[in-house]
Design a protein around this motif. Structure first.
Motif, PDB file in Angstrom:
ATOM      1  N   LEU A   1       9.398  -9.364   8.547  1.00 55.86           N
ATOM      2  CA  LEU A   1       8.401  -8.620   8.092  1.00 55.86           C
ATOM      3  C   LEU A   1       8.334  -7.245   8.806  1.00 55.86           C
ATOM      4  CD1 LEU A   1       5.607 -11.184   7.513  1.00 55.86           C
ATOM      5  CD2 LEU A   1       7.008 -10.269   5.644  1.00 55.86           C
TER       6      LEU A   1
ATOM      7  N   ILE B   1       9.837  -2.031  -2.595  1.00 59.00           N
ATOM      8  CA  ILE B   1       8.787  -1.163  -1.971  1.00 59.00           C
ATOM      9  C   ILE B   1       9.128   0.388  -2.049  1.00 59.00           C
ATOM     10  CG2 ILE B   1       7.866  -0.630   0.267  1.00 59.00           C
ATOM     11  CD1 ILE B   1       7.913  -3.491   0.951  1.00 59.00           C
TER      12      ILE B   1
ATOM     13  N   VAL C   1       1.431  -5.275  -0.551  1.00 57.09           N
ATOM     14  CA  VAL C   1       2.444  -6.069  -0.949  1.00 57.09           C
ATOM     15  C   VAL C   1       1.874  -7.692  -0.234  1.00 57.09           C
ATOM     16  CG1 VAL C   1       4.882  -6.747  -0.119  1.00 57.09           C
ATOM     17  CG2 VAL C   1       3.982  -4.549  -0.364  1.00 57.09           C
TER      18      VAL C   1
ATOM     19  N   ASN D   1       0.611  -5.525  11.386  1.00 55.06           N
ATOM     20  CA  ASN D   1       0.269  -4.911  10.110  1.00 55.06           C
ATOM     21  C   ASN D   1       0.303  -6.077   8.933  1.00 55.06           C
ATOM     22  OD1 ASN D   1       2.804  -4.984   9.916  1.00 55.06           O
ATOM     23  ND2 ASN D   1       3.385  -3.646   8.469  1.00 55.06           N
ATOM     24  N   ALA D   2       0.606  -7.411   9.531  1.00 59.85           N
ATOM     25  CA  ALA D   2       0.495  -8.196   8.376  1.00 59.85           C
ATOM     26  C   ALA D   2      -0.886  -9.007   8.532  1.00 59.85           C
ATOM     27  CB  ALA D   2       1.734  -9.111   8.614  1.00 59.85           C
TER      28      ALA D   2
ATOM     29  N   TYR E   1       1.026   1.347   2.425  1.00 57.13           N
ATOM     30  CA  TYR E   1       0.624   0.098   1.601  1.00 57.13           C
ATOM     31  C   TYR E   1       0.141  -1.045   2.722  1.00 57.13           C
ATOM     32  CZ  TYR E   1       5.426  -1.775   3.144  1.00 57.13           C
ATOM     33  OH  TYR E   1       6.294  -2.130   3.983  1.00 57.13           O
ATOM     34  N   ARG E   2      -0.702  -1.754   2.109  1.00 55.93           N
ATOM     35  CA  ARG E   2      -1.362  -3.062   2.757  1.00 55.93           C
ATOM     36  C   ARG E   2      -0.171  -4.158   2.745  1.00 55.93           C
ATOM     37  NH1 ARG E   2      -6.860  -3.613   0.209  1.00 55.93           N
ATOM     38  NH2 ARG E   2      -5.797  -2.485  -1.423  1.00 55.93           N
ATOM     39  N   LEU E   3      -0.167  -4.850   3.829  1.00 55.66           N
ATOM     40  CA  LEU E   3       0.979  -6.101   3.923  1.00 55.66           C
ATOM     41  C   LEU E   3       0.014  -7.172   4.011  1.00 55.66           C
ATOM     42  CD1 LEU E   3       3.610  -7.300   3.896  1.00 55.66           C
ATOM     43  CD2 LEU E   3       3.884  -7.011   6.197  1.00 55.66           C
TER      44      LEU E   3
ATOM     45  N   VAL F   1      -0.101 -11.776   3.765  1.00 56.43           N
ATOM     46  CA  VAL F   1       0.745 -12.877   3.776  1.00 56.43           C
ATOM     47  C   VAL F   1      -0.240 -14.156   3.429  1.00 56.43           C
ATOM     48  CG1 VAL F   1       2.386 -12.096   5.261  1.00 56.43           C
ATOM     49  CG2 VAL F   1       0.675 -13.260   6.208  1.00 56.43           C
TER      50      VAL F   1
ATOM     51  N   LEU G   1      10.266  -4.208   7.158  1.00 56.41           N
ATOM     52  CA  LEU G   1       9.981  -3.627   5.666  1.00 56.41           C
ATOM     53  C   LEU G   1       9.737  -2.280   5.949  1.00 56.41           C
ATOM     54  CD1 LEU G   1       7.646  -6.484   4.460  1.00 56.41           C
ATOM     55  CD2 LEU G   1      10.094  -6.048   3.776  1.00 56.41           C
TER      56      LEU G   1
END
Length: 311
Positions: A263, A240, A248, A290-291, A273-275, A277, A266
């Protein structure tokens, strides 16, 4: 005169391949190596498969799926009287049939699913490769993944869960899939100025969905960096910082790899950035704020390509 009736000699190799669920190249190989090919002729002189030819091919196919070498299966099929019906199909999780279903699919898709399952069980790499490449080229990555690849992988998984076998089938099919997906060329002029990072959770070895997402993104004109299986948190954090990604994506297949606590650690980045999953392994009730979870390949592609202005 003296040959098969004209109406009985009307099927070309493509039609027979679709009916049996094998690749045309497989039929040509059987014809060349074992002499089990079309015996009829069209009015224009082209070779055509008769109903007796089809019966022999089905006998050969059943023998192969039961574990016989192709040469032995061909000898048995050629020695059977013309028109002999093939042995009954195996049902359930036993035998050599992969329990696949194709709800909501048209006949072409259903035939492709059956064909890939049969080729996988026979460890027929050329046939698997041909079927997967054809689906990717004709339907695109997302449709081929949802309509062909996932049903076959799920069927193999169910058979493994019921009988404990098919490990070699899954491994060979995965190798074929990885090779075919890798043939999707990266975009020459990507739509995104900053890359997308794709990784598996720590200790997660099921990386095939990540490679499918990379191919689907490439098809959509988006550049992605694939870090692959078993990515340690420290390695993802370093990537990153070095790559400055716009997004990501992290995959978890099993509950053993789906603890999301790491997570939250990170690193932040500027611009942010966008996270995302994906995968059934994540404990969604413990995901950091934020995930954002995604549930399907098409959704992941949509989220990672839109809005393009934010990339």
């Amino acid at each position: 005169m003296g040959g098969p009736a004209e109406g009985d000699a009307g099927l070309g190799v493509g039609a027979v391949a679709q009916r049996l669920g094998v690749a045309p190249s497989t039929l040509r190989t059987w014809d060349r190596r074992y002499g089990i090919g079309p015996s009829g002729r069209s009015p224009g002189g082209h070779r055509r498969y008769t109903s007796a030819d089809l019966a022999r091919l089905e006998i050969m196919q059943r023998r192969i799926l039961a574990g016989a070498p192709p040469g032995e299966a061909a000898r048995v099929a050629l020695g059977a009287p013309p028109g002999t019906p093939p042995p009954p199909r195996a049902h359930g999780a036993g035998g050599n049939r992969v329990p696949v279903t194709a709800p909501g699919r048209d006949e072409r898709q259903a035939a492709a699913v059956r064909g890939l399952a049969r080729a996988a069980m026979a460890l027929d790499r050329p046939a698997m490769t041909d079927l997967v490449r054809t689906a990717l080229r004709r339907d695109g990555v997302v449709r081929a993944w949802d309509g062909l690849i996932v049903p076959v992988l799920a069927g193999i998984g169910r058979k493994h869960a019921a009988a404990g076998d098919c490990v070699e089938v899954e491994h060979l099919l995965s190798t074929v899939l990885l090779g075919s997906l890798a043939e999707t060329a990266p975009p020459g002029r990507p739509l995104n100025a900053r890359p997308v990072l794709l990784a598996c959770a720590p200790e997660e070895q099921h990386s095939l969905p990540v490679h499918a997402l990379a191919a689907a993104l490439a098809e959509a004109g988006v550049d992605a960096l694939v870090l692959g299986a078993r990515v340690p948190p420290t390695a993802l954090a370093a990537a990153i910082r070095k790559a400055g990604p716009n997004a990501v994506f992290v995959w978890s297949q099993t509950a053993e790899t789906g603890d999301p606590a790491w997570l939250a650690a990170l690193p932040a980045a500027r611009p942010p950035y966008r996270l995302l999953v994906g995968g059934p392994g994540w404990a969604h009730d413990r995901l950091p704020a934020n995930a954002a979870p995604v549930s399907a390949l098409a959704e992941a592609v949509t989220r990672l390509t839109s809005p393009l202005g934010a990339l």
